[in-house]
Design an enzyme around this catalytic site. Structure first.
Site, PDB file in Angstrom:
ATOM      1  N   SER A   1     -48.048  20.538  -2.906  1.00  0.00           N
ATOM      2  CA  SER A   1     -48.049  20.536  -4.373  1.00  0.00           C
ATOM      3  C   SER A   1     -49.435  20.457  -4.988  1.00  0.00           C
ATOM      4  O   SER A   1     -49.592  20.020  -6.125  1.00  0.00           O
ATOM      5  CB  SER A   1     -47.209  19.360  -4.891  1.00  0.00           C
TER       6      SER A   1
ATOM      7  N   PHE B   1     -45.491  17.620  -0.113  1.00  0.00           N
ATOM      8  CA  PHE B   1     -44.349  17.795  -1.027  1.00  0.00           C
ATOM      9  C   PHE B   1     -43.257  18.647  -0.375  1.00  0.00           C
ATOM     10  O   PHE B   1     -42.067  18.340  -0.470  1.00  0.00           O
ATOM     11  CB  PHE B   1     -44.885  18.445  -2.315  1.00  0.00           C
TER      12      PHE B   1
ATOM     13  N   ASP C   1     -56.156  11.312   6.548  1.00  0.00           N
ATOM     14  CA  ASP C   1     -55.528  11.838   5.332  1.00  0.00           C
ATOM     15  C   ASP C   1     -55.700  10.840   4.174  1.00  0.00           C
ATOM     16  O   ASP C   1     -55.243   9.706   4.254  1.00  0.00           O
ATOM     17  CB  ASP C   1     -54.032  12.077   5.605  1.00  0.00           C
TER      18      ASP C   1
ATOM     19  N   HIS D   1     -55.806  16.053   5.006  1.00  0.00           N
ATOM     20  CA  HIS D   1     -54.461  16.471   4.600  1.00  0.00           C
ATOM     21  C   HIS D   1     -54.176  17.935   4.956  1.00  0.00           C
ATOM     22  O   HIS D   1     -53.071  18.405   4.723  1.00  0.00           O
ATOM     23  CB  HIS D   1     -54.298  16.241   3.095  1.00  0.00           C
TER      24      HIS D   1
END
Length: 276
Positions: free
Chosen positions: A37, A107, A227, A255
Site C-alpha cells: 500500500s 497490505f 523492516d 520492507h
C-alpha cells in the site's frame, strides 16, 4: 496510454463495479500477486522483478487493487478490506480460476489472509511477505508511509524507510513513484484510505487469532529483519498461529524483500510452490 508506453498498464477486466488493471504473464499453475500500500504503488511496480524471475514456471496474475495503480473505481467508492476481498474474488471468477497460490506483500498480505480465511477453497498455498494482518503498534515508518503527501523529497524519504540498502533509492525510482503518486485522483484515494489517526487502519486490516489459527493452508512467511514499516514480530506471530507454516528471515533487508533480495526471494517462492 497502453502497455507499450507504460509498463504498469496491462489489461482490463470488469470485477463488480471496479475495472481492474492487471498483468497476466507466464504459464503454468496460477499465482496471484497482491501488492502493498505504498504511495504511487501498482502491481507492476511491486512485482516486476518477481514476475521476470517466475514467469517461466507459473502463470502470474497481478491486479491493481481498487484505489491503487490504474484500476478504475466509482467516484463514491468506500475503501475497506471487504471491498478489496470482493474485488479479488470477482477477479478470480472473471478469469475462471477456481484455485490459486497467493503471494501477499504487506497490505496485500492481509488480503491474502482474508482470501484464505473467508474463501479457503480458492487458495492452494499461501505466501506472506512483510505481512499486515495481526495487531501491532503503528510504527513511525508505516505512519510516514500512510501519511505521505506528494513531493519528490517526501517520496525519497518514504523510499529510504522501505529500503535497507539506500543505494536502491535512486533518482529515477523516486521520480517514477512520485509521478505515479500525484496522478489525478490517486492521492485523493490514498488519503481516503489511510487518514489519521492511523492505528485504526492497522486494526482494520488485522484478523482475529481464531481466524488465523483456522488457516489450514501450507504457508511460507518471509520478512526482512531490518523492516522499519511492518515489524518482524508480525511474522513471528503469524508463524505461531498458522500451524503448517515456515518463516524465512532475510538479514540486511528492509520492507522490500522482493526487490532487495529479488533472486533469493524468487528461488524461495519457486521451491515452496513446487514442493510437496
Amino acid at each position: 496510454m497502453n502497455m507499450q508506453t507504460n509498463p504498469e498498464i496491462g489489461q482490463y477486466i470488469q470485477t463488480g463495479s471496479i475495472l481492474t488493471n492487471y498483468h497476466d504473464i507466464g504459464s503454468g499453475e496460477p499465482v496471484l500477486l497482491l501488492h502493498g500500500s505504498g504511495p504511487g504503488v501498482s502491481a507492476w511496480a511491486n512485482w516486476r522483478l518477481s514476475i521476470q524471475g517466475l514467469k517461466d514456471d507459473f502463470r502470474l496474475l497481478a491486479p491493481d487493487l481498487a484505489g491503487f495503480g490504474y484500476s478504475r473505481s466509482p467516484a463514491d467508492i468506500v475503501y475497506s478490506r471487504q471491498l478489496w476481498l470482493e474485488q479479488i474474488v470477482a477477479f478470480l471468477d472473471a478469469l475462471d480460476i477456481a484455485k490459486v497460490n497467493v503471494v501477499g506483500n504487506s497490505f496485500g498480505g492481509s488480503m491474502a489472509l482474508a482470501l484464505a480465511i473467508h474463501h479457503p477453497e480458492r487458495v492452494n498455498k499461501l505466501i506472506l511477505m512483510g505481512s499486515v494482518g495481526v495487531p501491532f503498534e503503528l510504527t513511525p515508518g508505516l505512519d510516514a508511509v500512510w501519511g505521505y503527501t506528494p513531493s519528490e523529497d517526501n517520496m525519497r524519504a518514504i523510499m529510504r524507510i522501505f529500503a535497507y540498502d539506500q543505494k536502491l533509492v535512486g533518482d529515477d525510482l523516486v521520480r517514477m513513484r512520485y509521478e505515479a503518486s500525484k496522478r489525478a485522483g490517486v492521492h485523493e484515494a490514498y488519503e481516503a484510505m489511510f487518514s489519521a489517526p492511523r492505528q485504526r487502519w492497522v486494526e482494520a486490516m488485522a484478523h482475529s487469532e481464531a481466524e488465523i489459527r483456522g488457516i489450514g493452508h501450507k504457508t511460507l512467511l518471509v520478512h526482512g529483519r531490518d523492516d522499519k514499516v511492518i515489524p518482524l514480530a508480525t511474522s513471528l506471530t503469524l508463524q505461531q498461529w498458522i500451524d503448517d507454516s515456515q518463516l524465512h528471515i532475510f538479514g540486511r533487508c528492509g520492507h522490500w524483500t522482493q526487490i532487495e533480495h529479488a533472486a533469493a526471494f524468487g528461488q524461495l517462492v519457486d521451491n515452496f510452490l513446487k514442493g510437496a
